[in-house]
Design a protein around this motif. Structure first.
Motif, short mmCIF file in Angstrom:
data_model
loop_
_atom_site.label_atom_id
_atom_site.label_comp_id
_atom_site.label_asym_id
_atom_site.label_seq_id
_atom_site.Cartn_x
_atom_site.Cartn_y
_atom_site.Cartn_z
N GLU A 71 -3.76 53.94 25.42
CA GLU A 71 -5.23 53.82 25.47
C GLU A 71 -5.59 52.41 25.04
O GLU A 71 -5.66 52.10 23.85
CB GLU A 71 -5.88 54.85 24.52
N HIS A 121 -7.35 57.98 35.41
CA HIS A 121 -8.79 57.77 35.37
C HIS A 121 -8.97 56.38 35.97
O HIS A 121 -8.65 55.38 35.33
CB HIS A 121 -9.31 57.78 33.93
N GLU A 133 -10.07 53.11 34.50
CA GLU A 133 -9.22 52.59 33.41
C GLU A 133 -7.94 52.09 34.07
O GLU A 133 -6.90 52.73 34.01
CB GLU A 133 -8.96 53.73 32.42
N HIS A 139 -4.30 54.43 30.12
CA HIS A 139 -5.77 54.64 30.09
C HIS A 139 -6.47 53.49 29.37
O HIS A 139 -5.85 52.57 28.86
CB HIS A 139 -6.11 55.92 29.30
N VAL A 140 -7.81 53.65 29.26
CA VAL A 140 -8.63 52.80 28.39
C VAL A 140 -9.50 53.75 27.56
O VAL A 140 -9.96 54.79 28.05
CB VAL A 140 -9.52 51.85 29.24
N ARG A 175 -14.18 58.12 36.75
CA ARG A 175 -13.26 58.85 35.88
C ARG A 175 -12.66 60.10 36.55
O ARG A 175 -11.48 60.38 36.43
CB ARG A 175 -14.01 59.28 34.62
ZN LIG Z 1 -8.63 57.99 30.36
#
Ligand SMILES: [Zn+2]
Length: 594
Positions: free
Chosen positions: A310, A119, A122, A220-221, A181
């Motif tokens: 994350e 994504h 992120e 990711h974030v 995203r």
């Molecule tokens: Zn993500």
């Protein structure tokens, strides 16, 4: 003149809006701040902004090309092209970069695959990875490669990375410009592992199959709740894993070591969980078990230990990148110490041949209790929504025993068959198996075989499109028969290291089977019909000689009110029992060998 003044006046308050409206921050300081080296001759583009900005695709690739050219330890290769034609780059860092993944000559060292920007808004992993590679080849971190190889995808969703802007991630603190995203085709790559529709995913699968990494990190974030943690991560836990040995290594070796390393460096590691009730955090958390559409579920079912990172969206970009750096560095260090044990665990999972396989888990009714570093909140009233909402205060709140409802109860379990037989016309399905690296053989001559067929006794198409596909759910009735298999029919044995993945993709009930994703919708359509003038004489003739048909018909008319009064329904009843009826209608075309 007027316009020159008007523009900044109009734009400024709007630009400031996104950052200022986020909940208040906890102050943070950590020893990792000394990792930023603005004066280094190989300063990374993000460091020039004190980790508040991130370079675009061209600047990222240009920095990496120069870095790779400057060191014998690095190689870079394009693992594929995106739909808009950009190269997706893989950086190989090793004392013997030519040997990574080269069959017999394979270095045999534990190999870490780090993937950033699936994504692309992120993007923390990209800038952390650039700093770490710089420190490996032009700093004091070369020893990290003494026993371990590193593979690094700086940006996976390269097209979306260039759909950048200041208004792409409303709930996230930086970097200034963020990617989008979903891909240029509006696909979410972290839903595409099993179906592998996108070129980006096909490139990743090729890299995984070529290099056979031992550990895979997908960075990711978050979105969602506020809490104190800056770096959260998770994986399919041992209690709900298709790779119990690998999952147990992650839970008992990896997690304690990495939590310690992050804490020692001044970061706040935490578990990957989501609130059950957005308005009442104390109700507890859900702990999900990922299905193979996600990186962690996919890694688990193909016995590649996989970690979903994350980083917390409300923490500043700088803090998140530095935490990610620690995570990458210490993952390499841990692989140097414990990588052989991980390789043995992975091998044990690849060699296991379980007789049953769980395709889906549901949440336990009894929660586990965990200590949780939360953030306090107030329930405020909003006139705009005319209702309550959560207002995070920015103040720490400790939960001594917060319930977590883990998805660990089997919800759908099947017996693992010996093999699946796929008719040759399902080329798109066969191609997907090739992308996944699943082994299969092809029937050279046509033949006959006694196999099981699944008929859909009920089915329901999704009411809307998801990830560019219309999904379907069905229940099936099995029956056995002798089938004539044409030359070219593909036999997929489950007796192979990727056997569990084959079951996840080909057993149609599975939530991420190719059937569920809509690869077999043709089976729901009938294309031949009858005319009454042809049907009636056939029925009259048949009833004269076929006594069973006559008895069955009489009983059916008695039992079924619709049949009793509807002439067309009667004709259809006979048509279904006639040799003219399509015998493939509602039948899952993949046959099962038990
Ligand atoms: Zn993500």
């Amino acid at each position: 003149m007027k316009n020159r003044w008007l523009f900044p006046l109009l734009l400024l308050p709007v630009v400031a809006l996104a950052a200022d409206t986020l909940p208040p921050l906890l102050p943070w300081q950590g020893s990792t701040e000394s990792l930023i080296k603005p004066k280094h001759p190989w300063v990374t583009p993000a460091e020039l902004s004190n980790l508040t900005e991130t370079p675009d695709y061209t600047a990222t690739v240009s920095y990496l090309q120069k870095l790779v050219a400057s060191s014998e330890l690095l190689r870079m290769e394009s693992i594929g092209k995106s739909p808009q034609g950009r190269d997706i780059w893989l950086i190989k860092a090793s004392m013997q970069p030519e040997l990574i993944g080269k069959g017999q000559g394979k270095s045999g060292r534990p190999t870490l695959l780090v993937q950033a920007g699936i994504h692309s808004g992120e993007i923390d992993g990209k800038d952390a990875g650039l700093m770490l590679l710089r420190d490996i080849v032009h700093g004091d971190k070369q020893a990290l490669l003494a026993q371990v190889d590193l593979l690094f995808i700086p940006i996976l969703s390269v097209d979306a990375h260039e759909r950048k802007g200041k208004f792409n991630r409303m709930n996230q603190r930086g970097p200034v410009d963020q990617g989008w995203r979903s891909t240029a085709q509006n696909l979410n790559l972290n839903r595409d592992y099993a179906k592998a529709d996108s070129l980006e995913m096909q490139a990743v699968l090729k890299a995984i199959n070529s290099y056979q990494p031992d550990l895979y990190m997908d960075v990711h974030v978050t979105d969602g709740e506020d809490y104190q943690y800056d770096i959260t991560y998770g994986f399919n836990e041992p209690f709900a894993s298709q790779s119990p040995n690998g999952a147990s290594w992650l839970a008992t070796v990896y997690r304690p070591a990495l939590d310690q390393a992050l804490s020692d460096a001044g970061h706040i590691p935490g578990p990957l969980v989501f609130a059950l009730d957005p308005l009442d955090f104390a109700k507890g958390l859900q702990g999900s078990t990922s299905t193979p559409r996600f990186s962690t579920g996919y890694g688990d079912v193909r016995h590649l230990p996989t970690i979903l990172v994350e980083n917390h969206s409300l923490k500043p970009y700088r803090q998140r990148v530095l935490g990610t750096y620690v995570l990458l560095q210490h993952s390499l260090q841990l692989l140097a110490q414990q990588g052989k044990a991980l390789q043995l665990a992975k091998k044990a999972d690849e060699n296991a041949r379980p007789q049953r396989q769980v395709l889906a888990f549901k949440a336990a009714e009894q929660p586990d209790l965990i200590a949780f570093k939360g953030i306090s909140y107030e329930i405020a009233h909003s006139d705009i929504i005319n209702g309550p909402y959560v207002k995070w205060t920015g103040q720490p709140k400790e939960y001594a025993a917060l319930p977590v409802f883990w998805e660990k109860v089997p919800a759908l379990e099947v017996e693992v068959p010996k093999a699946y037989w796929i008719p040759p016309q399902y080329q798109d399905v066969i191609t997907r198996l090739q992308h996944h690296g699943i082994q299969f053989s092809r029937l050279e001559k046509s033949g006959k075989l006694e196999l099981q067929q699944l008929s859909a006794s009920s089915h329901e198409l999704a009411s809307r499109s998801f990830e560019g596909r219309v999904g379907v759910k069905a229940t099936f009735t099995p029956n056995w028969s002798e089938f004539a298999l044409p030359a070219g029919t593909v036999r997929v044995s489950t007796d192979q290291p990727l056997g569990a993945l084959a079951v996840a993709l080909l057993q149609p009930e599975g939530p991420d089977s190719l059937f569920s994703w809509g690869f077999f919708h043709g089976m729901f359509e009938r294309t031949e019909y009858f005319e009454t003038y042809a049907m009636l004489p056939w029925i009259e003739q048949e009833l004269k000689t076929n006594k069973t048909l006559a008895t069955d018909f009489a009983a059916a008319v008695k039992a079924d009110a619709k049949l009793a009064k509807d002439g067309q329904a009667r004709l259809h009843w006979f048509y279904q029992r006639s040799p003219f009826y399509d015998q493939t209608y509602l039948k899952y075309p993949v046959l099962i060998e038990r």
